[in-house]
Scaffold this motif. Structure first.
Motif, PDB file in Angstrom:
ATOM      1  N   ASP A 244     -12.177  -0.394  -9.267  1.00 29.93           N
ATOM      2  CA  ASP A 244     -12.040   0.841  -8.501  1.00 29.93           C
ATOM      3  C   ASP A 244     -11.259   0.621  -7.223  1.00 29.93           C
ATOM      4  OD1 ASP A 244     -13.837   2.669 -10.121  1.00 29.93           O
ATOM      5  OD2 ASP A 244     -15.227   1.031  -9.674  1.00 29.93           O
TER       6      ASP A 244
ATOM      7  N   GLN B   9     -19.320   1.004  -7.935  1.00 32.57           N
ATOM      8  CA  GLN B   9     -17.890   0.737  -7.952  1.00 32.57           C
ATOM      9  C   GLN B   9     -17.621  -0.770  -8.019  1.00 32.57           C
ATOM     10  OE1 GLN B   9     -15.185   3.492  -5.643  1.00 32.57           O
ATOM     11  NE2 GLN B   9     -17.003   3.550  -4.337  1.00 32.57           N
TER      12      GLN B   9
ATOM     13  N   LEU C 214     -21.422  -2.723  -4.153  1.00 29.60           N
ATOM     14  CA  LEU C 214     -20.209  -2.941  -4.933  1.00 29.60           C
ATOM     15  C   LEU C 214     -20.424  -4.108  -5.875  1.00 29.60           C
ATOM     16  CD1 LEU C 214     -17.490  -2.789  -2.102  1.00 29.60           C
ATOM     17  CD2 LEU C 214     -17.781  -1.108  -3.915  1.00 29.60           C
TER      18      LEU C 214
END
Length: 248
Positions: free
Chosen positions: A64, A2, A40
């Motif tokens: 995201d 993400q 991330l």
């Protein structure tokens, strides 16, 4: 993996520009938060000195999850807080209206993205490390008729009322004018003295004649009265990671 996109002012910008802290800071709050979260990809869009007004047109990128940390420069520049109707409608011109507009832009860009809005923390008198002419009073007194505490509360309350995930950094970080710095070095009638808050409040600062007010031993949760040290960044990072986990 993400993507996390961080939107903010100098607190956010400095995470990737540690040289502009004089390398006093080893790691910013974004990098520290990443250590506490699932993997991330971070996109840092922080703009040094930005207000919510700048984010009416600032370029955005798909992500995201987004975090927003703005408001301290709005307070200093006198941008009014506004009301929940402006926040709901995204009507530009006030802090809440500008934030609502930014949220609308993010929803249009990435309808499924999650957004976390943070509010600004308290500050002592700020004097920029590399330019003493760049200075501003602390949040212990109103600016343009508004308190920073009132703006922080207004941002958090508007988000909560409208169902926008929010993090009360102002209330939970524990950063105050008392602990932002250990003292401020000021010139008084009795000579140069190291005074804690509130003893230095209201004393003038002359960037041409006065020494830099925050030598290394004055640093606490900030190093210049405003921007967090490693200790301050770790506090922000822990709170941010806690609030982000449910959104990932």
């Amino acid at each position: 993996m993400q993507t996390w996109c961080a939107i903010g002012d100098s607190f956010t910008y400095l995470n990737d520009h540690l040289d502009e802290t004089g390398n006093i800071v080893a790691r910013g709050y974004l990098s520290r938060a990443l250590d506490k979260l699932p993997p991330l990809c971070l996109r840092n869009l922080g703009i040094n000195g930005s207000t919510t007004r700048d984010w009416l047109t600032a370029p955005l990128v798909p992500a995201d999850v987004y975090t927003i940390l703005l408001g301290t420069n709005d307070w200093h520049q006198g941008i009014p807080l506004g009301d929940r109707a402006a926040f709901r409608d995204g009507a530009p011109g006030t802090i809440l209206g500008n934030l609502g507009n930014l949220l609308g832009r993010l929803r249009a860009l990435c309808p499924q993205a999650r957004v976390l809005v943070c509010n600004p923390v308290e500050r002592a008198d700020f004097v920029y490390l590399f330019d003493p002419y760049n200075n501003a009073p602390g949040s212990y007194a109103p600016e343009h008729g508004q308190t920073l505490a009132g703006i922080a509360r207004g941002i958090y309350d508007a988000c909560r009322a409208e169902g926008v995930p929010a993090l009360d950094l102002h209330g939970r970080s524990g950063i105050t004018p008392e602990n932002a710095v250990r003292f401020k070095r000021v010139r008084t009638a009795d000579g140069v003295r190291d005074l804690p808050y509130p003893d230095y409040a209201g004393l003038p600062f002359d960037p041409e004649k006065d020494p830099y007010p925050y030598p290394p031993e004055a640093r606490a949760l900030t190093y210049d009265g405003l921007h967090p040290t490693d200790e301050g960044n770790e506090i922000l990072a822990a709170l941010l990671a806690e609030a982000l986990r449910p959104l990932l």
